[in-house]
Write a protein that holds these residues in place. Structure first.
Motif, PDB file in Angstrom:
ATOM      1  N   ARG A   1       0.836  -1.194   0.000  1.00 40.25           N
ATOM      2  CA  ARG A   1       0.000   0.000   0.000  1.00 40.25           C
ATOM      3  C   ARG A   1       0.879   1.256   0.000  1.00 40.25           C
ATOM      4  NH1 ARG A   1      -3.589   1.750   4.977  1.00 40.25           N
ATOM      5  NH2 ARG A   1      -4.069   3.845   4.230  1.00 40.25           N
ATOM      6  N   LEU A   2       1.982   1.176   0.769  1.00 39.71           N
ATOM      7  CA  LEU A   2       2.889   2.319   0.801  1.00 39.71           C
ATOM      8  C   LEU A   2       3.479   2.581  -0.582  1.00 39.71           C
ATOM      9  CD1 LEU A   2       4.912   1.994   4.110  1.00 39.71           C
ATOM     10  CD2 LEU A   2       3.194   3.691   3.521  1.00 39.71           C
ATOM     11  N   ASP A   3       3.837   1.489  -1.282  1.00 32.59           N
ATOM     12  CA  ASP A   3       4.387   1.666  -2.630  1.00 32.59           C
ATOM     13  C   ASP A   3       3.378   2.370  -3.524  1.00 32.59           C
ATOM     14  OD1 ASP A   3       6.750   0.589  -1.985  1.00 32.59           O
ATOM     15  OD2 ASP A   3       6.345  -1.409  -2.806  1.00 32.59           O
ATOM     16  N   LEU A   4       2.118   1.891  -3.423  1.00 29.77           N
ATOM     17  CA  LEU A   4       1.069   2.522  -4.234  1.00 29.77           C
ATOM     18  C   LEU A   4       0.941   3.992  -3.877  1.00 29.77           C
ATOM     19  CD1 LEU A   4      -1.730  -0.174  -4.325  1.00 29.77           C
ATOM     20  CD2 LEU A   4      -0.282   0.628  -6.190  1.00 29.77           C
ATOM     21  N   THR A   5       0.907   4.244  -2.551  1.00 35.93           N
ATOM     22  CA  THR A   5       0.785   5.625  -2.096  1.00 35.93           C
ATOM     23  C   THR A   5       1.933   6.460  -2.643  1.00 35.93           C
ATOM     24  OG1 THR A   5      -0.160   4.774  -0.086  1.00 35.93           O
ATOM     25  CG2 THR A   5       0.473   7.074  -0.080  1.00 35.93           C
ATOM     26  N   GLN A   6       3.130   5.866  -2.563  1.00 30.48           N
ATOM     27  CA  GLN A   6       4.304   6.604  -3.025  1.00 30.48           C
ATOM     28  C   GLN A   6       4.154   6.980  -4.496  1.00 30.48           C
ATOM     29  OE1 GLN A   6       6.421   8.205  -1.643  1.00 30.48           O
ATOM     30  NE2 GLN A   6       8.507   7.476  -1.748  1.00 30.48           N
ATOM     31  N   SER A   7       3.707   5.997  -5.321  1.00 29.81           N
ATOM     32  CA  SER A   7       3.643   6.342  -6.740  1.00 29.81           C
ATOM     33  C   SER A   7       2.496   7.307  -6.990  1.00 29.81           C
ATOM     34  CB  SER A   7       3.534   5.091  -7.615  1.00 29.81           C
ATOM     35  OG  SER A   7       2.357   4.414  -7.336  1.00 29.81           O
ATOM     36  N   ARG A   8       1.434   7.200  -6.158  1.00 35.43           N
ATOM     37  CA  ARG A   8       0.363   8.171  -6.330  1.00 35.43           C
ATOM     38  C   ARG A   8       0.834   9.569  -5.957  1.00 35.43           C
ATOM     39  NH1 ARG A   8      -3.938   6.274  -3.253  1.00 35.43           N
ATOM     40  NH2 ARG A   8      -3.760   8.037  -1.873  1.00 35.43           N
ATOM     41  N   LEU A   9       1.632   9.639  -4.871  1.00 39.58           N
ATOM     42  CA  LEU A   9       2.155  10.945  -4.460  1.00 39.58           C
ATOM     43  C   LEU A   9       3.049  11.524  -5.552  1.00 39.58           C
ATOM     44  CD1 LEU A   9       2.978  10.310  -0.706  1.00 39.58           C
ATOM     45  CD2 LEU A   9       1.340  11.950  -1.587  1.00 39.58           C
ATOM     46  N   GLU A  10       3.820  10.628  -6.193  1.00 43.48           N
ATOM     47  CA  GLU A  10       4.682  11.129  -7.259  1.00 43.48           C
ATOM     48  C   GLU A  10       3.856  11.667  -8.421  1.00 43.48           C
ATOM     49  OE1 GLU A  10       7.355   7.869  -7.790  1.00 43.48           O
ATOM     50  OE2 GLU A  10       8.496   8.514  -6.021  1.00 43.48           O
ATOM     51  N   ASP A  11       2.793  10.906  -8.778  1.00 45.49           N
ATOM     52  CA  ASP A  11       1.901  11.403  -9.833  1.00 45.49           C
ATOM     53  C   ASP A  11       1.336  12.766  -9.464  1.00 45.49           C
ATOM     54  OD1 ASP A  11       2.326   9.153 -11.199  1.00 45.49           O
ATOM     55  OD2 ASP A  11       0.380   8.218 -10.794  1.00 45.49           O
ATOM     56  N   GLN A  12       0.896  12.806  -8.199  1.00 42.29           N
ATOM     57  CA  GLN A  12       0.273  14.038  -7.711  1.00 42.29           C
ATOM     58  C   GLN A  12       1.259  15.198  -7.815  1.00 42.29           C
ATOM     59  OE1 GLN A  12      -1.354  13.038  -3.933  1.00 42.29           O
ATOM     60  NE2 GLN A  12      -2.311  15.032  -3.690  1.00 42.29           N
ATOM     61  N   GLU A  13       2.522  14.911  -7.472  1.00 40.96           N
ATOM     62  CA  GLU A  13       3.529  15.958  -7.510  1.00 40.96           C
ATOM     63  C   GLU A  13       3.698  16.467  -8.940  1.00 40.96           C
ATOM     64  OE1 GLU A  13       7.245  14.805  -5.898  1.00 40.96           O
ATOM     65  OE2 GLU A  13       8.048  16.848  -5.962  1.00 40.96           O
ATOM     66  N   ILE A  14       3.764  15.506  -9.874  1.00 43.53           N
ATOM     67  CA  ILE A  14       3.927  15.908 -11.277  1.00 43.53           C
ATOM     68  C   ILE A  14       2.730  16.741 -11.715  1.00 43.53           C
ATOM     69  CG2 ILE A  14       4.025  15.054 -13.646  1.00 43.53           C
ATOM     70  CD1 ILE A  14       5.554  12.615 -12.444  1.00 43.53           C
ATOM     71  N   ASN A  15       1.527  16.262 -11.351  1.00 47.16           N
ATOM     72  CA  ASN A  15       0.327  17.025 -11.709  1.00 47.16           C
ATOM     73  C   ASN A  15       0.363  18.428 -11.147  1.00 47.16           C
ATOM     74  OD1 ASN A  15      -0.799  15.022 -13.135  1.00 47.16           O
ATOM     75  ND2 ASN A  15      -2.110  14.265 -11.492  1.00 47.16           N
ATOM     76  N   LEU A  16       0.696  18.493  -9.850  1.00 40.76           N
ATOM     77  CA  LEU A  16       0.712  19.804  -9.195  1.00 40.76           C
ATOM     78  C   LEU A  16       1.727  20.720  -9.862  1.00 40.76           C
ATOM     79  CD1 LEU A  16       0.372  18.883  -5.436  1.00 40.76           C
ATOM     80  CD2 LEU A  16      -1.149  20.341  -6.747  1.00 40.76           C
ATOM     81  N   ARG A  17       2.909  20.123 -10.160  1.00 43.54           N
ATOM     82  CA  ARG A  17       3.935  20.960 -10.774  1.00 43.54           C
ATOM     83  C   ARG A  17       3.463  21.492 -12.126  1.00 43.54           C
ATOM     84  NH1 ARG A  17       8.146  21.430  -7.795  1.00 43.54           N
ATOM     85  NH2 ARG A  17       8.808  19.683  -6.516  1.00 43.54           N
ATOM     86  N   SER A  18       2.782  20.618 -12.898  1.00 46.12           N
ATOM     87  CA  SER A  18       2.385  21.123 -14.216  1.00 46.12           C
ATOM     88  C   SER A  18       1.243  22.120 -14.066  1.00 46.12           C
ATOM     89  CB  SER A  18       2.036  19.982 -15.166  1.00 46.12           C
ATOM     90  OG  SER A  18       0.876  19.347 -14.725  1.00 46.12           O
ATOM     91  N   LEU A  19       0.352  21.878 -13.097  1.00 48.97           N
ATOM     92  CA  LEU A  19      -0.721  22.857 -12.859  1.00 48.97           C
ATOM     93  C   LEU A  19      -0.128  24.192 -12.442  1.00 48.97           C
ATOM     94  CD1 LEU A  19      -3.442  20.799 -10.982  1.00 48.97           C
ATOM     95  CD2 LEU A  19      -3.664  21.991 -13.162  1.00 48.97           C
ATOM     96  N   LYS A  20       0.849  24.113 -11.540  1.00 48.34           N
ATOM     97  CA  LYS A  20       1.464  25.335 -11.037  1.00 48.34           C
ATOM     98  C   LYS A  20       2.139  26.070 -12.184  1.00 48.34           C
ATOM     99  CE  LYS A  20       4.817  27.003  -7.742  1.00 48.34           C
ATOM    100  NZ  LYS A  20       6.239  26.834  -7.586  1.00 48.34           N
ATOM    101  N   SER A  21       2.847  25.286 -12.992  1.00 45.91           N
ATOM    102  CA  SER A  21       3.559  25.892 -14.106  1.00 45.91           C
ATOM    103  C   SER A  21       2.572  26.547 -15.074  1.00 45.91           C
ATOM    104  CB  SER A  21       4.386  24.827 -14.788  1.00 45.91           C
ATOM    105  OG  SER A  21       4.736  25.218 -16.069  1.00 45.91           O
ATOM    106  N   GLU A  22       1.462  25.825 -15.350  1.00 41.40           N
ATOM    107  CA  GLU A  22       0.444  26.381 -16.225  1.00 41.40           C
ATOM    108  C   GLU A  22      -0.108  27.681 -15.645  1.00 41.40           C
ATOM    109  OE1 GLU A  22      -3.192  23.988 -17.372  1.00 41.40           O
ATOM    110  OE2 GLU A  22      -1.472  22.814 -18.077  1.00 41.40           O
TER     111      GLU A  22
END
Lengths: 566, 413
Positions: B352-373
């Motif tokens: 579950r932690l692994d899943l969470t970790q990859s979800r957090l990474e996705d989230q980070e990428i999303n946030l970064r692109s949203l922020k950049s946009e």
């Protein structure tokens, strides 16, 4: 009708064209003078001469006697002047407001990496780290350091805003000085104008100067003017006359008795405080008395609400010595009227020792049940609280079990209101002396559905309170902050400041545009056009030459006539 | 409208200013890479930017929390795997020992090996993550088991916040992970070694009267204020007398009184006859083997007897006196089962932690692109605009130059 009359006619033409040419020269000379209105020599035909006769005129008609200069007028539209002055007032006001708001934005320095929002985020991060490693002294020091940075940020914001307020107060002083100087000069000019008008002349250039001064006055403050028959411009500000003929009523400043940089402005004759509606002065007063104090209030609110909420959570936990948490932040008394943002500090206890940071919680799940143990201390018993989903009225069914190891010694079920605190001894009474490890003064508050284990025997590895503290900064919705979290509220403050700033900037732009258009209109009437003046120059020059030719012609006529005698 | 030179110059200046302002803004956007500097330039975007910043900060921290939880669980998991190996070895020994009648020496050798395994198991329980004991519950500064293999830690869960408001308990307490295993070892050892005779009865923590209150059909707490207890240890009669406030004695107070009085009547000093072991109050003979004897003489109707419910065990040990039984094996089976279940649970959580970790990474990428946009400049677009704006500026300069030059004066000569 004699032979010399045409010389006189030509002479009047020479003189008139000369005057007109002089006026043209004056116009060209002042083509770049601010506030100058072009002047025009008004020419008219001189009264005609009717030849005398015994019974009836023997010659045909009247003979013109040349030209005369009636007046030298300036070309000016009072209506546009009024519009420009009103726009000056609005422009001056919005200039100051916009300037003030953008200074505040600079002080907040959002969004960037060095500001209150960031201090809050970093403090939050250090608390999360603390919850991971509650006994680590390096992390504890980091938490303390981040908290100090946060309080320093509050102090620095407060100090910069107060400084800004004091500098605006100085601006108010200098603006009032300028107003007084303009008032004084208008009074002086009134005197001269009346004098010159009395002698039947038109003081065009003095009128221009006075108009220009009055324009300037209207940038500073909303002043009304009226001209009387003698040529005096009487001016009133806020309904009270400040210029009446040549006598003036200056404004004076009284120091703020509270030393809060809110000096007031009064009429020197009646002592009443002035009321202004527009102009730079109004803008300055609004920035000083409303905009900055509102931001200082927001800072104080954030500092107080954040610190009080934080302290409350801190006091439900225990520190590395097993003691209940004390105040984490120190604030001035609410009644003292002192500013929390200015005086918020990390408490001395925590500055002395990071062991005093209460990272531990008696409950291993404070979101389900919060325990407040005022330090009555060690009981080897453990309680397991299970709560069900709260019903619509906010009541929750719960069971509380006294455990030893994983064995249930006693169990009690009941219903309580969410958020209600009760003492463990009340449960003991309810089950009838069956709970064995009950300690007085331990209160339990149920929060939501779930399970929590409660021990009254503190251990160093407990970091739940650090998690709760972190939540206090960016999740918990505080009543005193319009039911938003600390960082959301702060975002709101910044964005509404931004909206105000944007609006003020747009108003400045609008007013600049309007002023520009009005100035063009004024320029269209009063401005000097070099092409036009040059054309006029040629016109007057030609007329002058022609008039001179008449004299020459007349002279030749005379010569011819006199030659008959010889 | 009448146009004068000043109107033209003024208009031109105004337009030049306007164009320069646009140029400046574009230049600033290009050089900073941001669409705005101050909230008033774009209030909504600015507050969204602040929000993205704080969310990114959160995600960053949650990733750290997940890493930390993962490494804590890895440590726990590998310790449990080691524990499993020890248990398997002990189970093999038990089967071997139960298989045949053994000589006393063989039995003793077996006991020695089990003892070694037991201390290895205890060493495993002391596994640390950083400087924190992972099996002590939240009492991470204390060893989970003391020298008597009594659990020292607590039963609290260590939780990590891995997403806003989502917590995961990452620890396994010593009680969950090892208590059964140690008990199985202790049983095996005492079955192998036998031991001295003893009496024992269950007694919880707290005072005696509290213990009485917690018992079903227990004595009235008031009856415990004064009592006496008669024993015989290795033929010596012992009288224990408590004359007042007996009910207020805690378990450990009571043990101290027992030891004092037995020592003085046996003529020994500072020997431990009474002790608390596995939740029992135990009194034993200090003689080893078959010669040891202990018995309780007090009437069973006495309140103290009702409280403690003493049971007697004979001295065990000696050749053939005690066989290893299937219960020894099944104890190990249970312990191994529990170990496996616990590890499976940890494995699931780590997944579950692994899943969470990859979800957090996705989230980070999303946030970064949203922020950049939200706040970054579209370079290509801005450069285009800058070019356009530059030509507009140049055009206004050129037209200005033309407007300025000619006056009537130029044509008068």
């Amino acid at each position: 009708m004699n032979s010399f009359s045409s010389i006189n006619t030509a002479l009047s033409a020479l003189q008139a064209q000369q005057r007109a040419l002089d006026t043209t020269g004056h116009n060209i000379a002042n083509s770049n003078t601010e506030g100058y209105s072009r002047q025009r020599a008004e020419l008219s035909a001189a009264r005609p001469y009717t030849s005398p006769g015994m019974n009836m005129p023997t010659t045909a008609g009247q003979v013109g006697q040349g030209v005369q200069v009636d007046n030298i007028n300036r070309l000016r539209d009072d209506f546009i002047d009024g519009q420009i002055r009103r726009e000056n007032q609005a422009g001056g006001y919005w200039d100051q407001v916009s300037e003030g708001l953008s200074r505040l934005e600079l002080i907040y320095n959002e969004p960037s990496d060095n500001n209150l929002g960031n201090s809050l985020n970093e403090f939050w991060g250090s608390l999360q780290e603390l919850s991971n490693d509650p006994q680590d002294s390096a992390i504890r020091s980091t938490v303390r350091q981040r908290a100090v940075t946060l309080t320093d940020t509050f102090h620095s914001l407060h100090d910069q805003m107060s400084e800004f307020k004091s500098s605006i107060n100085n601006d108010v002083h200098s603006t009032v000085d300028e107003i007084n100087s303009i008032i004084e000069r208008i009074g002086d000019i009134n005197k001269e104008i009346v004098h010159i008008k009395g002698s039947g002349q038109q003081p065009n250039d003095l009128l221009d100067t006075r108009d220009k001064l009055f324009d300037q006055l209207n940038e500073k403050v909303d002043a009304r003017g009226s001209t009387d028959s003698r040529g005096n411009l009487d001016i009133s500000i806020g309904g009270v006359k400040v210029v009446s003929g040549s006598s003036t009523n200056q404004l004076e400043i009284r120091e703020d008795p509270d030393n809060n940089y809110e000096d007031t402005i009064h009429y020197s004759n009646i002592g009443k405080e002035i009321q202004v509606e527009r102009g730079e002065l109004k803008g300055l007063l609004e920035v000083r008395d409303e905009i900055i104090p509102a931001q200082l209030d927001e800072l104080d609110t954030i500092a107080r609400e954040m610190a009080e909420h934080f302290n409350r959570i801190h006091s439900t936990g225990y520190d590395l010595d097993g003691q209940q948490g004390g105040d984490f932040f120190e604030l001035p008394d609410e009644d003292s009227g002192e500013s929390p943002a200015q005086l918020i500090e990390v408490s001395q206890e925590i500055m002395d020792s990071t062991r005093k940071i209460a990272a531990g919680n008696f409950s291993d799940n404070p979101r389900v049940a919060e325990v407040n143990n005022p330090g009555t201390g060690d009981s080897p018993y453990r309680y397991r609280i299970r709560t069900e989903r709260p019903d619509e009225d906010g009541n929750v069914n719960f069971t509380i079990a006294e455990m030893e190891g994983d064995e249930i010694l006693n169990e009690f079920s009941g219903t309580a209101e969410i958020g209600e605190s009760f003492e463990l001894t009340e449960i003991e009474d309810a089950v009838g002396e069956e709970f064995s490890g009950v300690v007085d003064d331990v209160t339990i508050t149920l929060k939501s559905r779930g399970e929590a284990n409660i021990t009254l025997d503190p251990s160093e590895g407990s970091g739940e309170n650090a998690t709760a503290l972190a939540r206090g900064l960016n999740e918990d919705q505080l009543e005193g902050l319009d039911n938003t979290s600390v960082n959301k509220y702060f975002e709101g403050v910044i964005s509404s400041l931004g909206v105000d700033g944007q609006r003020a900037e747009q108003m400045v732009e609008n007013s600049d545009l309007l002023k520009e258009q009005l100035n063009n209109r004024r320029e269209a009437i009063s401005g000097v056009s070099l092409d036009e003046e040059l054309s006029n120059m040629i016109k007057f020059q030609q007329a002058y030459g022609a008039a001179a030719n008449i004299i020459t012609t007349q002279q030749q006529n005379m010569d011819t006539l006199l030659g008959l005698i010889r | 409208m009448r146009i004068t030179n000043n109107v033209m110059i003024g208009n031109m200046m105004q337009n030049l200013q306007h164009n320069m302002k646009n140029l400046d803004k574009l230049n600033q956007q290009l050089s900073s890479g941001k669409q705005f500097r101050f909230p008033s330039e774009a209030p909504i975007q600015a507050s969204r930017s602040m929000d993205f910043n704080s969310q990114l900060n959160n995600v960053d921290q949650f990733k750290k929390n997940v890493d930390q939880a993962n490494s804590w669980m890895e440590t726990t998991e590998s310790a449990l795997t080691d524990g499993n190996e020890v248990l398997q070895r002990a189970r093999e020994l038990t089967i071997y020992g139960a298989n045949d009648t053994m000589t006393e020496t063989e039995r003793e050798n077996l006991a020695r090996e089990v003892e070694e395994l037991r201390s290895e198991l205890l060493a495993i329980t002391e596994t640390r993550h950083g400087d924190r004991y992972v099996f002590s519950g939240q009492a991470t500064d204390e060893k989970p088991f003391d020298e008597n293999a009594e659990y020292q830690g607590d039963d609290r869960k260590i939780r990590r916040e891995i997403n806003p408001g989502v917590e995961m308990a990452v620890n396994v307490t010593g009680r969950e992970g090892f208590e059964d295993a140690i008990e199985a070892m202790d049983h095996l050892l005492s079955d192998l070694r036998g031991g001295s005779a003893r009496v024992y009865g269950e007694l919880g923590p707290g005072t005696l009267s509290e213990a009485a209150t917690n018992m079903e059909n227990g004595p009235e707490p008031g009856e415990l204020d004064a009592f006496s207890l008669e024993l015989e240890i290795d033929g010596t009669p012992i009288d224990i007398d408590v004359e007042e406030d007996g009910g207020d004695l805690t378990r450990s107070d009571f043990v101290d009184i027992l030891n004092d009085q037995i020592n003085s009547q046996m003529g020994t000093t500072d020997e431990t006859y009474a002790r608390v072991r596995n939740g029992n109050l135990e009194i034993r003979s200090l003689t080893d083997g078959e010669d040891s004897e202990i018995s309780i003489e007090t009437d069973e109707a006495e309140p103290i007897m009702q409280l403690l419910n003493f049971e007697e065990t004979d001295a065990a040990g000696g050749e053939g006196s005690l066989m290893l039984s299937t219960s020894d094996i099944s104890r190990f089976d249970n312990a191994i089962d529990k170990n496996v279940t616990t590890r499976a649970e940890i494995g699931a959580k780590m997944n579950r932690l692994d899943l969470t970790q990859s979800r957090l990474e996705d989230q980070e990428i999303n946030l970064r692109s949203l922020k950049s946009e939200n706040e970054d400049v579209d370079i290509a677009e801005t450069i285009m605009e800058l070019r356009m704006q530059e030509s507009v500026y140049q055009a206004s300069l050129a037209s200005g130059a033309r407007v300025m030059q000619p006056t009537l004066l130029d044509f008068l000569r």
